[in-house]
Design an enzyme around this catalytic site. Structure first.
Site, short mmCIF file in Angstrom:
data_model
loop_
_atom_site.label_atom_id
_atom_site.label_comp_id
_atom_site.label_asym_id
_atom_site.label_seq_id
_atom_site.Cartn_x
_atom_site.Cartn_y
_atom_site.Cartn_z
N PHE A 19 0.82 -1.22 0.00
CA PHE A 19 0.00 0.00 0.00
C PHE A 19 0.85 1.26 0.00
CE2 PHE A 19 -0.02 2.38 4.00
CZ PHE A 19 0.70 1.56 4.84
N LYS A 20 2.11 1.13 0.37
CA LYS A 20 2.94 2.33 0.48
C LYS A 20 3.15 3.02 -0.87
CE LYS A 20 4.90 1.22 4.92
NZ LYS A 20 4.35 -0.10 5.30
N ASP A 21 2.97 2.27 -1.96
CA ASP A 21 3.04 2.90 -3.29
C ASP A 21 1.98 4.00 -3.45
OD1 ASP A 21 5.13 1.35 -4.44
OD2 ASP A 21 3.72 -0.27 -4.87
#
Ligand code: PLP
Length: 467
Positions: A111-113
């Site tokens: 999810f950090k993208d």
């Protein structure tokens, strides 16, 4: 919109400045002076919009005049155009109440993208405007590092130094960082835990001998712009499930308290969130804090969900500041005492405030594996260990059955395929977009868990702010 430090002793900054600064000079974290408010009609108007458009609407009040509407729209198109799913963050229904929000369709499978693809573009835009050079220094428990490196590799006017705890991240996570060959990327394996690496990064930010020459910045979730980008998907998902007419709950696998704090901000902005479930693994400082008022560090136990193997949750300071009346001097004193004693008690008033937004759960390895098998058997979904912790918490907590519970699916199962295979018997296949990862050559440096060694390495290789 202006930003102030949670420790009350740094000059207010605008969005451009706060994005480049990361951590405040007084050791605090930046927050907006007030939470922007949406009315029900604003949320109704999000229904059916593409992700990039919802993103621009949700982020606009935080950005103010720093970017024009056209510039913001273009950055959102560019950042979310790199996602491998047309919906960017699709919802998947598991049963009558349980849903997954898949946040892992970006280039590095976590999810950090969602936040870092945007942050990379913001850095590039702001650095070009200011003709300045930036040195990003970060610590990663796995996923931040690869997402940040993907977002920044090869970009002008920025170098990135990424510290990871040697041997404590998955082989996919490590290779996603160490196989990126760009002259502005430095990977460092530290002998120690994630918290050790994070402490060194924090120290470097406060070290005049570094900050006097280099413009040091952060890409972990202490960077405000990152949290801001994560507020978007709470609105996006809730809107699809009937918001503002229907309340929605979210279950968030939590480590540094960044992702779930973004949900708290969404609630403050007017999104009708029933509850935010703070799901931890056995490294449960946040569960102890929210359920018993006991915020005290223990030793980190390595688990199959390494991105949550954290005993000090940086962003919790943002919550403390907000629920204790936004008094920077109070928060500064509280954090100084915590840094000294390694523990802190939350009083009844603070706990009552937190209870209005949060529930928490601690999920042990057996329940994590059970949740993976439940998703597989009941809904045909293979999920990663972090997502499984969120789902297990979502299923164990008592929430009105009319309220949908959305578990944030924070990583693609292939990123943690050994753990997934152990629990489900299925070995997830790496998506084609990163399929040759195991054929690429790795490059990284190993350093002892010693601040001076890391500082010397960074200052020898980095480019000065005006250089
Ligand atoms: C980073 C991460 C988390 C924890 O998010 P925080 O913002 O640190 O709470 C959970 N799951 C995965 C897969 C992550 O990469």
């Amino acid at each position: 919109m202006e930003y102030i430090s949670t420790r009350g002793n740094s000059a207010p900054l605008n969005f451009e400045q706060v994005t480049l600064a990361g951590l405040a000079g007084d050791g605090g974290l930046y927050v907006p002076t007030a939470w922007p408010k949406f009315v029900a009609a604003d949320i109704t108007a999000m229904a059916g919009l593409p992700y990039a458009e919802v993103a621009a609407r949700v982020m606009k009040p935080f950005i103010g005049d720093v970017l024009s509407d056209d510039e913001l729209a273009e950055l959102c198109e560019q950042a979310y155009g790199r996602f491998a799913h047309a919906a960017v963050t699709p919802l998947v229904q598991l049963d009558g109440q349980q849903w997954l929000l898949e946040l892992f369709h970006g280039p590095t499978l976590a999810f950090k993208d969602v936040a870092l693809q945007l942050l990379g573009l913001l850095f590039e835009k702001f650095l070009a405007r200011q003709d300045k050079h930036l040195t990003v220094v970060g610590a990663t428990s796995g996923d931040t590092g690869s997402a940040a490196i993907d977002a920044l590799a090869g970009r002008d006017k920025v170098d990135i130094f990424m510290l990871h705890p040697d041997g404590r991240i998955s082989d996919v996570q490590r290779r996603q960082m160490t196989t990126v060959r760009a002259p502005n990327v430095y990977n460092i394996a530290i002998d120690g835990s994630f918290d050790d690496a994070q402490a060194m990064v924090k120290r470097m930010f406060a070290d005049q001998s570094v900050t006097g020459k280099f413009a040091i910045s952060a890409v972990n979730s202490i960077n405000w712009a990152r949290l801001m980008a994560q507020i978007v998907y709470y609105f996006f998902a809730a809107s699809q499930l009937g918001s503002p007419l229907r309340k929605v709950a979210f279950s968030v696998p939590t480590g540094n308290f960044g992702d779930v704090f973004a949900g708290y901000v969404a609630a403050q902005m007017g999104l009708p969130i029933e509850r935010l479930i703070v799901a931890t693994n056995v490294n449960d400082i946040l569960h102890r804090a929210l359920s018993a008022g006991d915020y005290s560090t223990g030793t980190v136990t390595p688990t199959a969900a390494p991105s949550m193997d954290i005993q000090v949750s940086s962003n919790f300071e943002r919550l403390l500041f907000d629920i204790e009346g936004r008094d920077g001097a109070k928060t500064a004193a509280r954090m100084a005492a915590f840094e000294k004693n390694k523990n802190m008690q939350l009083d009844t008033a603070m706990r009552e405030q937190a209870d209005a937004f949060f529930k928490s759960a601690r999920v042990d390895p057996d329940d994590m594996a059970l949740a993976m098998r439940w998703a597989q058997e009941e809904a045909g979904q293979i999920i990663d260990p972090h997502t499984a912790i969120g789902l297990s918490a979502a299923r164990s907590i008592d929430i009105d059955s009319a309220v949908p519970i959305v578990t944030l699916a924070t990583a693609h199962p292939a990123k943690f395929r050994d753990a997934v295979e152990r629990a489900t018997g299925v070995r997830p296949i790496l998506p084609r977009r990163i399929g040759d990862l195991f054929d690429r050559e790795e490059a990284y440096d190993r350093l002892p868990g010693d601040y001076d060694a890391v500082k010397d390495f960074v200052t020898a290789k980095a480019t000065p702010a005006n250089g």
